[in-house]
Design an enzyme around this catalytic site. Structure first.
Site, PDB file in Angstrom:
ATOM      1  N   ASP A  57       0.850  -1.183   0.000  1.00 30.79           N
ATOM      2  CA  ASP A  57       0.000   0.000   0.000  1.00 30.79           C
ATOM      3  C   ASP A  57       0.887   1.235   0.000  1.00 30.79           C
ATOM      4  OD1 ASP A  57      -2.358   1.738   0.587  1.00 30.79           O
ATOM      5  OD2 ASP A  57      -3.307  -0.172   1.077  1.00 30.79           O
ATOM      6  N   SER A  95     -11.244  -0.872  -1.127  1.00 26.79           N
ATOM      7  CA  SER A  95      -9.969  -0.834  -0.408  1.00 26.79           C
ATOM      8  C   SER A  95     -10.164  -1.064   1.080  1.00 26.79           C
ATOM      9  CB  SER A  95      -9.292   0.529  -0.605  1.00 26.79           C
ATOM     10  OG  SER A  95      -8.762   0.666  -1.887  1.00 26.79           O
ATOM     11  N   HIS A 102      -3.607   5.991   3.268  1.00 26.06           N
ATOM     12  CA  HIS A 102      -4.366   4.828   2.818  1.00 26.06           C
ATOM     13  C   HIS A 102      -3.842   3.532   3.419  1.00 26.06           C
ATOM     14  CE1 HIS A 102      -5.858   1.851  -0.152  1.00 26.06           C
ATOM     15  NE2 HIS A 102      -6.849   2.707  -0.337  1.00 26.06           N
TER      16      HIS A 102
END
Length: 853
Positions: free
Chosen positions: A208, A424, A254
């Site tokens: 990520d 996600s 994220h």
């Protein structure tokens, strides 16, 4: 995840192409897949004659104007991993898969690499998929396309990344709730309470944007954390090169969010007892093919922080991938390699849906081989952005399963929490669920097909067949809503439990943060004691050696014979050890005392100290034991590297620590200051003005990063470019950088101009076999201030291959310049300085090439 839209990116961002997507990283349609699965590439009659390999239209367009492009050469041959899938022993499958893949890549790429060396082309080989990243022009593309061993040539691309799906909102939150709705919805909290399993003994990972390693919800169960300090080797890897230092970082948010959902504490994580590691495969707002491939390799065989010394036995059990995009992807090979190694993978299904349209799921989650995850909200409705099947990649039913993915609260950089939405956010729920499942039912660990079956069969069906399928399995929900409590209920419970408390043998005090490992030749499981000194492990029946180790105590051990359905006591009392003083002196790479060096024990809770001006230091209170001591000079280190060495403390210790010469990541090039001796130029080079370049023949082949060159390209901006006489490279950046220029010696890279008072010249000195070829810039003016002049030179040694940079007059000291070297692919290099006023007139620096690639 929307369809990519190409847009330019600056060199400083290390990007070649960019695109706009939503949610996590969207990915190129690069198809590094077996030839039988390859998707045909459109060609036109105007293109070159048919070749052995398919050449992506984007590659031809990129090199059509005569310039260079970065692309992947995908070879036809594939490694046979069948034997790896049946390998036995602890992490035996990972070790076997790694050995097969790397040996196969080395053998099958050898001929191609020889051609690339002869063409003076920059390249970077990969082993997890049989491909080589290459930088070159149209002639090289056509030459490579005609090779019978090449399957495809596809463009290197990068895509933008956004934090949330189009349908999701993001809002900063002051704190997390006791149990987040998604954690409760899938029954994770019921597994905790009724089975006592919270992911203990399982290692989980993500690829990520990175992870904030010291976030309070994640710090304690980072595998590199020992209770007071971190060891980042084999636990965090930055494939993008954008973190400052080696500690886990996240310049987006994220990755921290997805890891929080997998393993965060405080009710945000599905498996808060699991330990985590991470690979940063996405840049700040984008994911590049190169970074994702490097991250994929690291997952199978983690390395130290410099990318060296791979150890597949340190591979995680599970890896989450909350990124994707397009309809085909090289990750078919990567997923196959992970699966051969026994690593369970989860992928987001994509956020390009509209709630109605079918076939909106995106790769890699849309591939038949990948476990793709759709998203639903707290009301139980499918998220309107969630990607539906059937897959446009291969026609398979997608997603495989669905999980909570709307308004998911999780960790966020800055030690805060945030609501985010997207597939996600759904995929990490499944990755965490697998950790719970393998923790509670260890006989399933590594059995990927059986694990999928348990997850699929226990999912709650949702009857929505408008995109095809049945109530039990359709292209909107997949197998249905994830239910990890039902999955654990249905799993085979042929196991035993070990519980215990670790205490101080002298005082009886409970010991938190002590590492406990149960191991035999077939498997090992490790956990860490909690605040009350207790721990719990669930293991298949058998004989185990139970060991415990913690700072300040002698290690304890006992033998366990575990029978199915029983609970064994694994309590141990550890004896404390004496403490001593560690003193010493730190010397620089040349042997002189060096102040300002940070000295620390990376695996002990001892406060770091800084050396005094005379290089001395004292660590006053260190427990007996074996540790790793590091000495890190104040940044930037110029030519002083970081010392790392073993330290055995069994009494008061006195040390002399000498820093090594700093090297590039591969250890191929090192630098050191050397005596200054200016060489007078003899032959003028026809360079003038603000932006100019000239090709200069050399009197002997000059070796640079393993390739011999018979000419150099010299620019007015203080560069020697081995690949091309490029113009317009006036904006210096730090090294290395994937974007052009690559294959350079930055003697004094700055925006310079050459007028009548300036001179560029060459000279050859010495006898044959021991000659030195010198390129000199004299009185070059800074464009920003033409009254400031610099004089410097680069010397190339025939006998040793060393490159020496000498500085006659550099009054700016490098304040706006870069000095260093970079390999032909821009993947490695060594910068002596970047925009820092530390360079002195009358000095010299030598870059010694220890080895080729």
């Amino acid at each position: 995840m929307h369809s990519p839209v190409r847009s330019p990116r600056p060199r400083a961002a290390r990007l070649v192409r960019a695109a706009a997507v939503t949610a996590a990283c969207a990915l190129t349609s690069l198809a590094l897949v077996p030839a039988s699965q390859a998707v045909p590439v459109r060609t036109t009659a105007a293109q070159a004659p048919a070749a052995s390999a398919e050449v992506d239209d984007a590659v031809r367009a990129a090199v059509a104007g005569g310039g260079d492009a970065t692309f992947f050469v995908v070879l036809k041959d594939r490694a046979d991993l069948s034997s790896a899938r049946t390998a036995r022993g602890d992490k035996g499958r990972a070790k076997a898969a790694f050995a097969k893949l790397r040996a196969h890549a080395d053998a099958s790429q050898k001929a191609l690499r020889t051609v690339l060396d002869a063409e003076k082309a920059g390249y970077e080989p990969f082993w997890i998929t049989n491909a080589v990243k290459v930088t070159g022009g149209a002639k090289l593309v056509e030459k490579l396309a005609k090779r019978p061993d090449v399957a495809r040539i596809v463009l290197e691309r990068t895509y933008a990344v956004e934090t949330d799906a189009a349908a999701g909102s993001a809002a900063a939150e002051p704190a997390a709730e006791a149990v987040e709705w998604g954690v409760a919805d899938i029954g994770a909290d019921q597994v905790w309470s009724q089975y006592g399993a919270r992911g203990e003994g399982v290692v989980i990972a993500n690829i990520d944007t990175g992870v904030q390693g010291n976030h309070p919800a994640l710090k304690a169960n980072y595998r590199g954390w020992n209770g007071s300090t971190s060891t980042d080797d084999y636990n965090f890897f930055d494939a993008t090169g954008q973190c400052a230092g080696t500690a886990p970082c996240d310049d987006n948010g994220h990755g921290t969010h997805t890891m929080g959902t997998m393993a965060g504490s405080g009710g945000i994580g599905v498996a808060p007892g699991a330990r985590w590691i991470a690979a940063k495969g996405c840049e700040a707002r984008s994911c590049s093919d190169s970074s994702l491939l490097a991250a994929g390799q690291w997952i199978l065989a983690p390395t130290d922080s410099n990318g060296h010394n791979p150890r597949p036995e340190m591979a995680p059990d599970i890896v989450n991938n909350s990124w994707g995009g397009g309809n085909t992807t090289f990750y078919a090979d990567v997923v196959a390699a992970w699966r051969a190694a026994g690593i369970f993978e989860t992928f987001s299904a994509g956020n390009d849906g509209d709630g109605v349209t079918c076939s909106t799921a995106e790769a890699p989650g849309a591939q038949a081989g990948s476990y793709g995850v759709g998203a639903y909200d707290s009301a139980g409705a499918i998220a309107p952005f969630s990607g539906f099947g059937p897959s446009l990649v291969d026609g398979s039913a997608k997603p495989n399963i669905s999980a909570p993915g709307v308004d998911i609260r999780s960790a966020w950089p800055g030690s805060t929490y945030r609501l985010s939405s997207g597939t996600s956010m759904a995929a990490p729920h499944v990755a965490g669920a697998v950790a719970l499942l393998w923790s509670a039912a260890p006989s399933l660990a590594g059995n990927l097909d059986a694990t999928r079956t348990v997850l699929d069969d226990s999912a709650r069906d949702v009857d929505d067949t408008h995109c095809g399928g049945t109530a039990g399995m359709n292209n909107v929900w997949g197998e249905g809503k994830l239910d990890v409590f039902a999955a654990v209920d249905a799993a085979p419970h042929t196991s035993a439990i070990v519980t215990g408390t670790l205490t101080d043998a002298t005082t009886g005090r409970t010991l938190a943060g002590v590492t406990v490992t149960a191991a035999n030749p077939e498997r090992s499981r490790t956990t860490v004691t909690g605040a009350d000194g207790s721990y719990r492990l669930t293991l298949p029946p058998g004989s185990y050696a139970l060991t415990a180790s913690g700072y300040g105590y002698r290690g304890g051990s006992t033998a366990l014979a575990l029978e199915e359905g029983t609970t064994a006591d694994g309590s141990l009392a550890l004896a404390p050890v004496p403490h001593h003083a560690v003193t010493g002196t730190v010397l620089d790479a040349q042997g002189g005392p060096l102040g300002g060096v940070t000295v620390r024990l990376t695996d002990a809770p001892v406060a770091a100290v800084t050396t005094a001006a005379d290089g001395t230091f004292t660590l006053p209170d260190v427990a007996e034991g074996s540790f790793t001591l590091t000495g890190t000079p104040a940044a930037p280190a110029l030519c002083d590297g970081v010392h790392t060495g073993a330290l055995a403390v069994d009494g008061d210790e006195s040390l002399t620590v000498r820093l090594p010469a700093r090297t590039d990541a591969a250890g191929a090039v090192s630098c050191a200051p050397v005596p200054y001796a200016w060489v007078k130029g003899k032959s003028a080079v026809a360079l003038s003005g603000d932006e100019d370049a000239a090709t200069v023949p050399t009197p002997f082949p000059v070796s640079f990063y393993g390739v011999a060159y018979d000419s150099l390209n010299v620019t007015s901006n203080g560069l020697v470019n081995f690949l091309a006489p490029r113009l317009g490279d006036y904006a210096d950046t730090d090294l290395p950088s994937a974007a052009q220029p690559n294959g350079i010696v930055a003697a004094y890279w700055d925006d310079l101009t050459l007028d009548r008072a300036s001179r560029v010249s060459t000279a050859t000195t010495g006898r044959a076999g021991a000659r030195v070829f010198t390129v000199s810039w004299e009185n070059a003016a800074l464009v920003a201030d033409p009254s400031v002049r610099v004089s410097f030179q680069a010397l190339f040694d025939e006998a040793t291959g060393a490159v020496t940079l000498q500085y006659k007059d550099v009054a700016p000291g490098g304040a706006s310049a870069t000095v260093g070297v970079e390999n032909q692919s821009g993947t490695d290099g060594l910068a002596y300085l970047h925009d820092r006023n530390v360079l002195k007139s009358g000095t010299a620096i030598r870059f010694t090439q220890e080895s080729a690639r």
